[in-house]
Motif scaffolding. Structure first.
Motif, mmCIF file in Angstrom:
data_model
loop_
_atom_site.group_PDB
_atom_site.id
_atom_site.type_symbol
_atom_site.label_atom_id
_atom_site.label_comp_id
_atom_site.label_asym_id
_atom_site.label_seq_id
_atom_site.Cartn_x
_atom_site.Cartn_y
_atom_site.Cartn_z
ATOM 1 N N SER A 32 0.851 -1.196 0.000
ATOM 2 C CA SER A 32 0.000 0.000 0.000
ATOM 3 C C SER A 32 0.881 1.237 0.000
ATOM 4 C CB SER A 32 -0.893 0.004 1.249
ATOM 5 O OG SER A 32 -0.102 0.168 2.413
ATOM 6 N N PRO A 33 0.321 2.407 -0.308
ATOM 7 C CA PRO A 33 1.119 3.635 -0.225
ATOM 8 C C PRO A 33 1.767 3.830 1.146
ATOM 9 C CG PRO A 33 -0.911 4.054 -1.403
ATOM 10 C CD PRO A 33 -1.018 2.658 -0.874
ATOM 11 N N ARG A 34 1.031 3.532 2.191
ATOM 12 C CA ARG A 34 1.599 3.676 3.543
ATOM 13 C C ARG A 34 2.782 2.728 3.734
ATOM 14 N NH1 ARG A 34 -2.338 3.349 8.633
ATOM 15 N NH2 ARG A 34 -2.904 5.383 7.746
ATOM 16 N N ASP A 35 2.639 1.467 3.301
ATOM 17 C CA ASP A 35 3.723 0.496 3.449
ATOM 18 C C ASP A 35 4.931 0.869 2.590
ATOM 19 O OD1 ASP A 35 2.359 -1.057 5.276
ATOM 20 O OD2 ASP A 35 1.428 -2.310 3.734
ATOM 21 N N ALA A 36 4.675 1.435 1.417
ATOM 22 C CA ALA A 36 5.781 1.859 0.558
ATOM 23 C C ALA A 36 6.586 2.963 1.232
ATOM 24 C CB ALA A 36 5.249 2.329 -0.792
ATOM 25 N N CYS A 37 5.897 3.894 1.887
ATOM 26 C CA CYS A 37 6.592 4.973 2.595
ATOM 27 C C CYS A 37 7.406 4.412 3.764
ATOM 28 C CB CYS A 37 5.582 6.006 3.094
ATOM 29 S SG CYS A 37 4.803 6.977 1.781
ATOM 30 N N ARG A 38 6.871 3.428 4.433
ATOM 31 C CA ARG A 38 7.611 2.803 5.523
ATOM 32 C C ARG A 38 8.819 2.040 5.000
ATOM 33 N NH1 ARG A 38 2.285 0.365 8.672
ATOM 34 N NH2 ARG A 38 1.759 2.266 9.855
ATOM 35 N N SER A 39 8.666 1.379 3.873
ATOM 36 C CA SER A 39 9.777 0.621 3.288
ATOM 37 C C SER A 39 10.948 1.531 2.935
ATOM 38 C CB SER A 39 9.309 -0.119 2.021
ATOM 39 O OG SER A 39 8.302 -1.058 2.317
ATOM 40 N N ALA A 40 10.629 2.777 2.564
ATOM 41 C CA ALA A 40 11.676 3.713 2.181
ATOM 42 C C ALA A 40 12.610 4.056 3.328
ATOM 43 C CB ALA A 40 11.045 4.991 1.628
ATOM 44 N N LEU A 41 12.208 3.753 4.558
ATOM 45 C CA LEU A 41 13.020 4.063 5.733
ATOM 46 C C LEU A 41 14.008 2.949 6.087
ATOM 47 C CD1 LEU A 41 10.196 5.516 8.030
ATOM 48 C CD2 LEU A 41 11.761 6.787 6.550
ATOM 49 N N VAL A 42 13.903 1.799 5.416
ATOM 50 C CA VAL A 42 14.726 0.646 5.767
ATOM 51 C C VAL A 42 16.185 0.854 5.403
ATOM 52 C CG1 VAL A 42 15.110 -1.815 5.334
ATOM 53 C CG2 VAL A 42 12.771 -0.933 5.606
ATOM 54 N N SER A 43 16.429 1.268 4.177
ATOM 55 C CA SER A 43 17.802 1.475 3.698
ATOM 56 C C SER A 43 17.748 2.322 2.438
ATOM 57 C CB SER A 43 18.479 0.132 3.390
ATOM 58 O OG SER A 43 17.866 -0.481 2.264
ATOM 59 N N ARG A 44 18.911 2.733 1.957
ATOM 60 C CA ARG A 44 18.947 3.536 0.733
ATOM 61 C C ARG A 44 18.432 2.754 -0.456
ATOM 62 N NH1 ARG A 44 24.735 6.871 0.954
ATOM 63 N NH2 ARG A 44 24.201 8.169 2.786
ATOM 64 N N ASN A 45 18.756 1.475 -0.519
ATOM 65 C CA ASN A 45 18.274 0.658 -1.630
ATOM 66 C C ASN A 45 16.756 0.501 -1.583
ATOM 67 O OD1 ASN A 45 20.826 0.276 -2.695
ATOM 68 N ND2 ASN A 45 21.184 -1.657 -1.625
ATOM 69 N N PHE A 46 16.227 0.307 -0.373
ATOM 70 C CA PHE A 46 14.789 0.224 -0.229
ATOM 71 C C PHE A 46 14.129 1.556 -0.583
ATOM 72 C CE2 PHE A 46 12.713 -3.531 1.570
ATOM 73 C CZ PHE A 46 13.798 -4.379 1.762
ATOM 74 N N GLN A 47 14.766 2.648 -0.191
ATOM 75 C CA GLN A 47 14.210 3.958 -0.505
ATOM 76 C C GLN A 47 14.136 4.174 -2.005
ATOM 77 O OE1 GLN A 47 16.507 7.332 0.827
ATOM 78 N NE2 GLN A 47 14.765 8.724 0.669
ATOM 79 N N SER A 48 15.196 3.824 -2.702
ATOM 80 C CA SER A 48 15.222 3.982 -4.147
ATOM 81 C C SER A 48 14.104 3.174 -4.808
ATOM 82 C CB SER A 48 16.580 3.544 -4.694
ATOM 83 O OG SER A 48 16.605 3.626 -6.101
ATOM 84 N N ALA A 49 13.918 1.951 -4.309
ATOM 85 C CA ALA A 49 12.874 1.088 -4.874
ATOM 86 C C ALA A 49 11.488 1.595 -4.509
ATOM 87 C CB ALA A 49 13.061 -0.344 -4.383
ATOM 88 N N ALA A 50 11.303 1.966 -3.231
ATOM 89 C CA ALA A 50 9.982 2.354 -2.753
ATOM 90 C C ALA A 50 9.508 3.675 -3.341
ATOM 91 C CB ALA A 50 9.986 2.442 -1.233
ATOM 92 N N ASP A 51 10.437 4.537 -3.732
ATOM 93 C CA ASP A 51 10.078 5.840 -4.311
ATOM 94 C C ASP A 51 9.973 5.803 -5.827
ATOM 95 O OD1 ASP A 51 10.059 6.858 -1.782
ATOM 96 O OD2 ASP A 51 11.969 7.922 -1.939
ATOM 97 N N SER A 52 10.218 4.664 -6.420
ATOM 98 C CA SER A 52 10.291 4.580 -7.879
ATOM 99 C C SER A 52 8.919 4.710 -8.539
ATOM 100 C CB SER A 52 10.923 3.246 -8.301
ATOM 101 O OG SER A 52 10.061 2.166 -7.977
ATOM 102 N N ASP A 53 8.926 5.157 -9.783
ATOM 103 C CA ASP A 53 7.684 5.252 -10.552
ATOM 104 C C ASP A 53 7.041 3.889 -10.736
ATOM 105 O OD1 ASP A 53 7.908 7.966 -10.777
ATOM 106 O OD2 ASP A 53 8.461 7.991 -12.894
ATOM 107 N N ALA A 54 7.853 2.847 -10.790
ATOM 108 C CA ALA A 54 7.323 1.498 -10.965
ATOM 109 C C ALA A 54 6.376 1.124 -9.828
ATOM 110 C CB ALA A 54 8.461 0.486 -11.051
ATOM 111 N N VAL A 55 6.683 1.593 -8.618
ATOM 112 C CA VAL A 55 5.825 1.320 -7.461
ATOM 113 C C VAL A 55 4.600 2.228 -7.469
ATOM 114 C CG1 VAL A 55 5.661 1.496 -4.947
ATOM 115 C CG2 VAL A 55 7.659 0.423 -6.000
ATOM 116 N N TRP A 56 4.806 3.524 -7.599
ATOM 117 C CA TRP A 56 3.709 4.481 -7.418
ATOM 118 C C TRP A 56 2.770 4.534 -8.604
ATOM 119 C CZ3 TRP A 56 2.402 6.610 -2.868
ATOM 120 C CH2 TRP A 56 3.314 6.423 -1.828
#
Length: 264
Positions: free
Chosen positions: A20-44
């Protein structure tokens, strides 16, 4: 071990896109790699409505051109916070923040208002500092009050419970709405036996069913409905009070909003 360093580069965004959008935002806090993935256009892109490009294209050219420069995540949160005008400015479109479901408001000019074009009964005026629309409708006086909003059900998010809300204000000279109950309802156009609500728009605090919105307007729920698929025709919401013995005045209507019920 950071799983983002083990999984193929394209795998992590694909996994996050099923959350979900909320979970994606939380995932972005895990690490830089997770942030890059979670903020990507492919996800949103997956959190945005599949027809969001078409919807945005019906907004004014200046707005649509600005929106196309945003990343998909930026676009998502922009639409959550900033409704855009569509359909020649008589409707607005926004997103529900938690799930990205569609929200629409029919502006007063898009409503069917009995005697709405008769200046004796209704006046139209701009409120540029208060309303998203170019004009709102102010009731001067009527005995027969009938306001209806019709919208195609197919534009809603499927498998969702929606509610309709009358968005309004009362002037200092309002009259009649503390004496007579108005009738509110929302239903599919071809349905029968719809539920009707009877409320005072100008009620004492202990009976007041309206609430103030973040944009400064008041709203009151008109009813709810469940949208399942694309074959349900039109949804109609109406406000009515047809007692010919009570004059009513001092009501300003911005529009009728349709948005998902919280958690549903």
């Amino acid at each position: 071990m950071d799983m983002s360093q083990v999984l193929p580069e394209e795998c992590l965004p694909h996994i996050i896109s099923f959350t979900s959008p909320r979970d994606a935002c939380r995932s972005a806090l895990v690490s830089r790699n997770f942030q890059s993935a979670a903020d990507s256009d492919a996800v949103w892109r997956g959190f945005l409505p599949s027809d969001h490009v078409e919807i945005i294209s019906s907004s004014p050219a200046s707005s649509s051109s600005q929106l196309t420069t945003l990343s998909k995540k930026e676009l998502y949160f922009h639409l959550c916070k900033n409704p855009i005008l569509i359909n020649n400015g008589i409707m607005s479109f926004a997103l529900e923040k938690h799930g990205g479901k569609k929200c629409y408001m029919i502006g007063a000019r898009g409503l069917s208002i009995t005697w709405g074009d008769t200046p004796t009964y209704w006046t139209w005026k701009p409120l540029p500092d208060e309303s998203r629309f170019s004009e709102v409708a102010e009731l001067r006086y009527v005995w027969w009050l009938d306001v209806r909003g019709r919208i195609d059900a197919k534009i809603f998010s499927p498998k969702t419970t929606y509610a309709a809300y009358l968005v309004f204000k009362l002037t200092d000279s309002t009259s009649g709405f503390d004496k007579r109950l108005v009738e509110l309802s929302v239903n599919f156009e071809e349905s029968v036996g719809e539920e009707k609500l009877h409320v005072f728009l100008d009620a004492r605090p202990d009976y007041d069913m309206s609430r103030e919105r973040s944009d400064g307007w008041m709203e009151i729920e008109m009813g709810e409905f469940f949208y399942d698929n694309e074959d349900d025709g039109s949804v109609v919401a109406y406000l009515r009070e047809v007692d010919n013995y009570t004059t009513k005045c001092g009501l300003i209507i911005e529009g009728i909003e349709f948005r998902p019920k919280e958690g549903r």
